[in-house]
Design an enzyme around this catalytic site. Structure first.
Site, short mmCIF file in Angstrom:
data_model
loop_
_atom_site.label_atom_id
_atom_site.label_comp_id
_atom_site.label_asym_id
_atom_site.label_seq_id
_atom_site.Cartn_x
_atom_site.Cartn_y
_atom_site.Cartn_z
N ARG A 240 -9.90 1.14 8.32
CA ARG A 240 -9.60 -0.11 8.54
C ARG A 240 -10.77 -0.84 9.22
NH1 ARG A 240 -3.37 -1.20 8.99
NH2 ARG A 240 -2.75 0.54 8.36
N ARG B 292 11.33 -1.42 11.18
CA ARG B 292 10.27 -1.28 12.01
C ARG B 292 10.00 -2.47 13.16
NH1 ARG B 292 4.93 0.29 8.47
NH2 ARG B 292 4.00 -0.96 10.12
N ARG C 298 -0.58 -9.07 13.08
CA ARG C 298 -1.27 -8.13 12.20
C ARG C 298 -2.13 -8.54 11.15
NH1 ARG C 298 4.21 -5.25 10.56
NH2 ARG C 298 3.07 -4.01 9.27
N ARG D 63 11.93 -5.71 4.89
CA ARG D 63 11.90 -4.31 4.81
C ARG D 63 12.71 -3.56 5.52
NH1 ARG D 63 5.86 -1.77 5.29
NH2 ARG D 63 6.05 -2.67 7.34
N LYS E 165 0.78 -1.00 -0.08
CA LYS E 165 -0.09 0.02 0.06
C LYS E 165 0.79 1.33 -0.07
CE LYS E 165 -1.98 -1.18 3.84
NZ LYS E 165 -1.09 -2.34 4.14
P1 AP5 Z 1 5.09 -1.57 1.75
O1 AP5 Z 1 4.51 -0.67 0.51
O2 AP5 Z 1 5.57 -0.93 3.03
O3 AP5 Z 1 3.78 -2.44 2.50
P2 AP5 Z 1 2.40 -1.98 3.34
O4 AP5 Z 1 1.23 -2.68 2.57
O5 AP5 Z 1 2.43 -0.21 3.21
O6 AP5 Z 1 2.52 -2.53 4.53
P3 AP5 Z 1 2.46 -2.08 5.88
O7 AP5 Z 1 3.45 -2.82 6.88
O8 AP5 Z 1 3.10 -0.58 6.08
O9 AP5 Z 1 0.75 -2.07 6.28
P4 AP5 Z 1 0.30 -2.09 7.50
O10 AP5 Z 1 -1.21 -1.64 7.06
O11 AP5 Z 1 0.51 -2.98 8.35
O12 AP5 Z 1 0.99 -0.90 8.35
P5 AP5 Z 1 0.76 0.68 8.92
O13 AP5 Z 1 1.98 1.50 8.77
O14 AP5 Z 1 -0.23 1.26 7.94
O15 AP5 Z 1 5.84 -2.85 1.12
C1 AP5 Z 1 6.27 -3.79 2.35
C2 AP5 Z 1 7.61 -4.31 1.72
O16 AP5 Z 1 7.37 -5.18 0.57
C3 AP5 Z 1 8.70 -3.15 1.43
O17 AP5 Z 1 9.78 -3.54 1.82
C4 AP5 Z 1 8.62 -2.84 -0.07
O18 AP5 Z 1 9.88 -2.34 -0.80
C5 AP5 Z 1 8.30 -4.39 -0.61
N1 AP5 Z 1 7.30 -4.30 -1.68
C6 AP5 Z 1 6.23 -3.49 -1.94
N2 AP5 Z 1 5.75 -3.77 -3.06
C7 AP5 Z 1 6.35 -4.79 -3.30
C8 AP5 Z 1 6.28 -5.66 -4.92
N3 AP5 Z 1 5.24 -5.49 -5.77
N4 AP5 Z 1 7.22 -6.66 -5.08
C9 AP5 Z 1 8.22 -6.71 -4.10
N5 AP5 Z 1 8.38 -5.90 -3.08
C10 AP5 Z 1 7.72 -5.14 -2.81
O19 AP5 Z 1 0.09 0.52 10.28
C11 AP5 Z 1 0.84 0.12 11.48
C12 AP5 Z 1 0.12 0.26 12.72
O20 AP5 Z 1 -0.53 1.46 12.84
C13 AP5 Z 1 -1.02 -0.94 12.81
O21 AP5 Z 1 -0.86 -2.25 12.72
C14 AP5 Z 1 -2.15 -0.16 13.86
O22 AP5 Z 1 -1.63 -0.47 14.80
C15 AP5 Z 1 -2.00 1.40 13.34
N6 AP5 Z 1 -3.10 1.68 12.22
C16 AP5 Z 1 -2.60 2.40 11.40
N7 AP5 Z 1 -3.66 2.92 10.64
C17 AP5 Z 1 -4.91 2.46 11.46
C18 AP5 Z 1 -6.11 2.51 11.26
N8 AP5 Z 1 -6.86 3.17 10.09
N9 AP5 Z 1 -6.92 2.17 12.36
C19 AP5 Z 1 -6.34 1.61 13.54
N10 AP5 Z 1 -4.95 1.47 13.80
C20 AP5 Z 1 -4.14 1.74 12.49
#
Ligand code: AP5
Length: 222
Positions: free
Chosen positions: A88, A160, A171, A127, A13
């Protein structure tokens, strides 16, 4: 253009939000990044959120909704936005829908990135993230030019805290329990488009632009 990016941890994402924002000229709003900034600053919100984030669980709906609705009022979000990681939960989606209806600016589309659990674990185990400009890198798929240094801003890359395998699997389970029901919520409204995200990132971007070609001028965007 008002887009929501949906998908499990590691689906790409954040990676796609950055690529799409460049092409579509709209701002990206990542709730994960906003929350991590609060944690780093030690704000009251950050102190409340930290334990949930470290355990791989969601921060409360009230906290996140208030944070996002405030952010959406900023001038840079008036021409459109890409929401990465919000909503979410169904209550978050309802709050967003109501707020956007009040200003007569409904969502344009919701993009769901599909990826298997094992690929998600593998991507997140490898990552590296830039704490300054938030770009992500990957030991296997996207190495920086210099080990552990951001290509763009030169900051030292970090891992992270919630990317260890146990927390990632937690997660993934939280996503299945709390976020998967949102797919039906958006499908019912005709907004949901699914994209196979197990492909190189530029292929996923092309698939995404194809999926929204009815609302994007592809020639203008590429
Ligand atoms: P990346 O693009 O970083 O993946 P992502 O889907 O953004 O993964 P996240 O881990 O950031 O998502 P998340 O939703 O768990 O965490 P968030 O920070 O939002 O890609 C991942 C890796 O793969 C990278 O190394 C990249 O280079 C590689 N990659 C990407 N695309 C690729 C491809 N096509 N091919 C090969 N490699 C690739 O949330 C963190 C925490 O915050 C949550 O757990 C929760 O506690 C809180 N939180 C956030 N939003 C909310 C909400 N709305 N409500 C409640 N709590 C929330």
């Amino acid at each position: 253009m008002r887009l929501v990016l949906l998908g499990p941890p590691g689906a790409g994402k954040g990676t796609q939000a950055e690529r799409l924002a460049d092409k579509l000229h709209v701002v990206t709003i990542s709730t994960g990044d906003l929350l991590r900034e609060h944690v780093e600053r030690g704000s009251a919100l950050g102190l409340r959120a930290r334990a949930f984030m470290d355990r791989g669980e969601y921060v409360s709906d009230d906290t996140v909704v208030q944070m996002v609705l405030e952010r959406l009022q900023a001038s840079d979000a008036q021409e459109g936005f890409i929401l990465d990681g919000f909503p979410r939960t169904v209550p978050q989606a309802q709050a967003l829908e109501t707020a956007l209806a009040e200003i007569d600016r409904p969502l344009s589309a919701v993009l769901k990135f599909k990826i298997g659990d094992e690929m998600a674990v593998r991507r997140l185990a490898n990552r590296w993230t830039c704490p300054n400009c938030k770009r992500t890198y990957n030991e296997q798929f996207k190495r920086p030019k210099k080990d552990h240094v951001c290509d763009v801003c030169g900051h030292q890359l970090v891992r992270r805290k919630d990317d260890d395998e146990v927390t990632v699997r937690r997660r993934l389970q939280v996503y299945r329990d709390e976020t998967a029901p949102l797919e039906f919520f958006f499908w019912e409204r005709g907004l949901l488009r699914e994209i196979d995200a197990e492909a190189p990132e530029e292929v996923v971007t092309d698939r995404t632009l194809d999926a929204i070609s009815d609302i994007v001028d592809l020639d203008g965007a590429q």
